[in-house]
Design an enzyme around this catalytic site. Structure first.
Site, PDB file in Angstrom:
ATOM      1  N   PHE A 137       0.864  -1.193   0.000  1.00 33.86           N
ATOM      2  CA  PHE A 137       0.000   0.000   0.000  1.00 33.86           C
ATOM      3  C   PHE A 137       0.905   1.250   0.000  1.00 33.86           C
ATOM      4  O   PHE A 137       1.828   1.331   0.821  1.00 33.86           O
ATOM      5  CB  PHE A 137      -0.846  -0.060   1.271  1.00 33.86           C
ATOM      6  CG  PHE A 137      -1.994   0.887   1.318  1.00 33.86           C
ATOM      7  CD1 PHE A 137      -3.000   0.838   0.360  1.00 33.86           C
ATOM      8  CD2 PHE A 137      -2.104   1.808   2.352  1.00 33.86           C
ATOM      9  CE1 PHE A 137      -4.079   1.702   0.432  1.00 33.86           C
ATOM     10  CE2 PHE A 137      -3.183   2.671   2.428  1.00 33.86           C
ATOM     11  CZ  PHE A 137      -4.173   2.614   1.463  1.00 33.86           C
ATOM     12  N   ASP A 148       1.417  -6.196   7.245  1.00 28.60           N
ATOM     13  CA  ASP A 148       0.185  -5.408   7.273  1.00 28.60           C
ATOM     14  C   ASP A 148      -0.976  -6.337   6.886  1.00 28.60           C
ATOM     15  O   ASP A 148      -1.028  -6.845   5.770  1.00 28.60           O
ATOM     16  CB  ASP A 148       0.286  -4.232   6.292  1.00 28.60           C
ATOM     17  CG  ASP A 148      -0.870  -3.259   6.453  1.00 28.60           C
ATOM     18  OD1 ASP A 148      -1.981  -3.712   6.823  1.00 28.60           O
ATOM     19  OD2 ASP A 148      -0.683  -2.056   6.206  1.00 28.60           O
ATOM     20  N   TYR A 176     -11.674  -1.373   9.899  1.00 24.56           N
ATOM     21  CA  TYR A 176     -12.873  -0.859   9.199  1.00 24.56           C
ATOM     22  C   TYR A 176     -13.152  -1.550   7.871  1.00 24.56           C
ATOM     23  O   TYR A 176     -14.092  -1.214   7.187  1.00 24.56           O
ATOM     24  CB  TYR A 176     -12.802   0.660   8.998  1.00 24.56           C
ATOM     25  CG  TYR A 176     -11.542   1.207   8.365  1.00 24.56           C
ATOM     26  CD1 TYR A 176     -11.327   1.109   6.999  1.00 24.56           C
ATOM     27  CD2 TYR A 176     -10.592   1.857   9.142  1.00 24.56           C
ATOM     28  CE1 TYR A 176     -10.183   1.624   6.427  1.00 24.56           C
ATOM     29  CE2 TYR A 176      -9.441   2.365   8.581  1.00 24.56           C
ATOM     30  CZ  TYR A 176      -9.237   2.247   7.218  1.00 24.56           C
ATOM     31  OH  TYR A 176      -8.095   2.756   6.654  1.00 24.56           O
ATOM     32  N   LYS A 177     -12.300  -2.523   7.495  1.00 24.29           N
ATOM     33  CA  LYS A 177     -12.548  -3.252   6.248  1.00 24.29           C
ATOM     34  C   LYS A 177     -13.374  -4.496   6.574  1.00 24.29           C
ATOM     35  O   LYS A 177     -14.556  -4.371   6.866  1.00 24.29           O
ATOM     36  CB  LYS A 177     -11.212  -3.546   5.575  1.00 24.29           C
ATOM     37  CG  LYS A 177     -10.570  -2.241   5.083  1.00 24.29           C
ATOM     38  CD  LYS A 177      -9.138  -2.363   4.623  1.00 24.29           C
ATOM     39  CE  LYS A 177      -8.626  -0.991   4.184  1.00 24.29           C
ATOM     40  NZ  LYS A 177      -7.167  -0.919   4.094  1.00 24.29           N
ATOM     41  N   ARG A 210     -12.007  -2.988  -8.422  1.00 23.88           N
ATOM     42  CA  ARG A 210     -12.002  -4.080  -7.444  1.00 23.88           C
ATOM     43  C   ARG A 210     -13.436  -4.432  -7.063  1.00 23.88           C
ATOM     44  O   ARG A 210     -14.228  -3.554  -6.728  1.00 23.88           O
ATOM     45  CB  ARG A 210     -11.269  -3.659  -6.159  1.00 23.88           C
ATOM     46  CG  ARG A 210      -9.831  -3.240  -6.344  1.00 23.88           C
ATOM     47  CD  ARG A 210      -9.141  -3.049  -4.998  1.00 23.88           C
ATOM     48  NE  ARG A 210      -9.829  -2.099  -4.123  1.00 23.88           N
ATOM     49  CZ  ARG A 210      -9.387  -1.735  -2.926  1.00 23.88           C
ATOM     50  NH1 ARG A 210      -8.267  -2.269  -2.436  1.00 23.88           N
ATOM     51  NH2 ARG A 210     -10.056  -0.858  -2.198  1.00 23.88           N
TER      52      ARG A 210
END
Ligand SMILES: *Cc1c(COP(=O)(O)O)cnc(C)c1O
Length: 416
Positions: free
Chosen positions: A132, A201, A226-227, A376
């Site tokens: 990321f 990560d 939060y994913k 995505r």
């Protein structure tokens, strides 16, 4: 077995898969405001669990509203550890190895700096190009601040690029763009062979696939809530430090919550024993309270069942891509092998941004766009249905075939 590909039979086939889905009732645990909306962005922001809605109201009006500062003694102060202990069960860690605090970015900074401090005399920090970007910026900053060099290699070159000058290797367990799963075990083994530390990560894997940090002997890890954990926008992140390293490493942010005795108010900083030393300041209780119900749901369903459905759903997407989109020059930007793929499928098209916009604005489908050419489709097995996946691919085909995406500007907006 291939699904039928004409529209009506495909949707009927998908409905059959949903009817046979052992997890179908979990969808009712979430707030679904528009039942027609096809939300495939749970890998960016998970849906709101109904119990979270209730819990947050309770924390605000009952706990804060009536208990005021006494709330700290009633349990707020233990939330970072208590929530961390629950997440630990999802990532193969001990309860005392995980704590919830700060953001993923800040936790990456804290653990990378602590690791570099713990490996003096080594000049390199290693990461890969699929990581990321924010992680790469932070690692580059840590390298610069400690007089080291950040080396960025291709994902499959991580293990072979390690040497005795490497202090730390840090990578994403699941790549945010392609969804590819990294070989955590081999990279960690290779790092330990040369005496380097590892920092993974888990933002795109926690709550989506089984992770066993201790079995892989991982040193350090961080991740989002939060994913796939559905903790709410900007909910605090977690960090993991292997037990044997906890008293060796020190946080670069020496705040009072990481001090051995915060309430002695002495002016000398002594890091707290164990993981508490990685806390910095006062935990954001309202946001913390929003995490628990989402984590509980994942625990209740069980990560193996979630993974089984996720694989079935991403396989379904790949088959539909092959039959309906590949003939339209849409590429598959995710691994074909489901064992190497996380819980989203990326497809590629030169006009991906415009197609994404047409899906959102005309087709009631929310995937997301990732620069320069990927769309995505995130699968969240707790609430994503096969019918939604079938419709999303059919609608993607229709906006490409009829050219309606051309109505949208090719210039990406600020938040995608
Ligand atoms: C989502 C994500 C982040 C987000 O970090 P924040 O500090 O919450 O903005 C970091 N790393 C990875 C790999 C992510 O997928």
């Amino acid at each position: 077995m291939n699904p039928p590909f004409d529209t009506e039979s495909l949707v009927a086939h998908a409905r059959g898969l949903d009817a046979a889905d052992p997890l179908r009732s979990f969808r009712d645990a979430f707030v679904v405001d528009d039942p027609e909306l096809i939300y495939l962005d749970g890998n960016s922001l998970g849906r709101l669990p109904i119990r979270t809605d209730e819990r947050v109201r309770q924390v605000v009006s009952e706990e804060w509203g009536t208990r005021l500062v006494n709330g700290w003694g009633d349990g707020w102060i233990d939330l970072p550890r208590r929530l961390g202990g629950k997440i630990a069960g999802l990532i193969g860690a001990l309860p005392e190895e995980v704590i919830v605090c700060d953001s993923t970015s800040v936790n990456l900074y804290k653990l990378a700096m602590a690791a570099l401090d713990g490996r003096p005399g080594r000049s390199k920090v290693l990461t890969d190009a699929s990581n990321f970007p924010s992680d790469v910026y932070i690692l580059a900053g840590c390298a610069a601040q400690t007089g080291r060099e950040l080396i960025v290699v291709e994902p499959d070159e991580l293990a072979s690029s390690l040497d005795r000058d490497t202090a730390l290797v840090s990578a994403s367990h699941v790549a945010f763009k392609s969804g590819a799963i990294a070989d955590m075990v081999s990279v960690t083994d290779a790092a330990h062979t040369v005496g380097a530390l590892t920092l993974w990560d888990l933002s795109h894997s926690v709550g989506a696939l089984p992770i066993n940090l201790n079995a892989a002997s991982v040193d350090l890890a961080i991740g989002c809530t939060y994913k796939y954990l559905n903790g709410g926008p900007g909910s605090p992140a977690f960090l993991f430090v292997r037990k044997e390293l906890q008293d060796e490493l020190v946080s670069p942010i020496r705040g009072w919550f990481g001090q051995a005795d915060a309430f002695a108010f002495g002016l000398e900083y002594t890091p707290a024993p164990g993981l508490d030393r990685f806390l910095a300041g006062t935990p954001p209780i309202l946001s913390m309270a929003a995490i628990e119900a989402g984590v509980d749901l994942v625990i209740e369903v069980g990560i193996d069942r979630l993974r089984a459905k996720s694989v079935a759903q991403t396989e379904f997407l790949v088959r539909l891509w092959q039959a309906l989109l590949e003939p339209l020059q849409v590429s598959l930007n995710s691994p074909v092998d489901p064992g190497r793929r996380g819980s989203h499928v990326s497809i590629g098209h030169p006009n991906a941004f415009q197609i994404d916009q047409a899906l959102i604005h005309e087709k009631n489908v929310i995937p997301d766009f990732r620069c320069p050419d990927s769309i995505r489709f995130g699968v969240t097995p707790l609430y994503t249905t096969f019918e939604q996946l079938a419709k999303a691919i059919l609608r993607t085909r229709s906006v490409i075939e009829d050219g309606s995406y051309r109505r949208y500007s090719p210039e990406p907006s600020r938040v995608t």
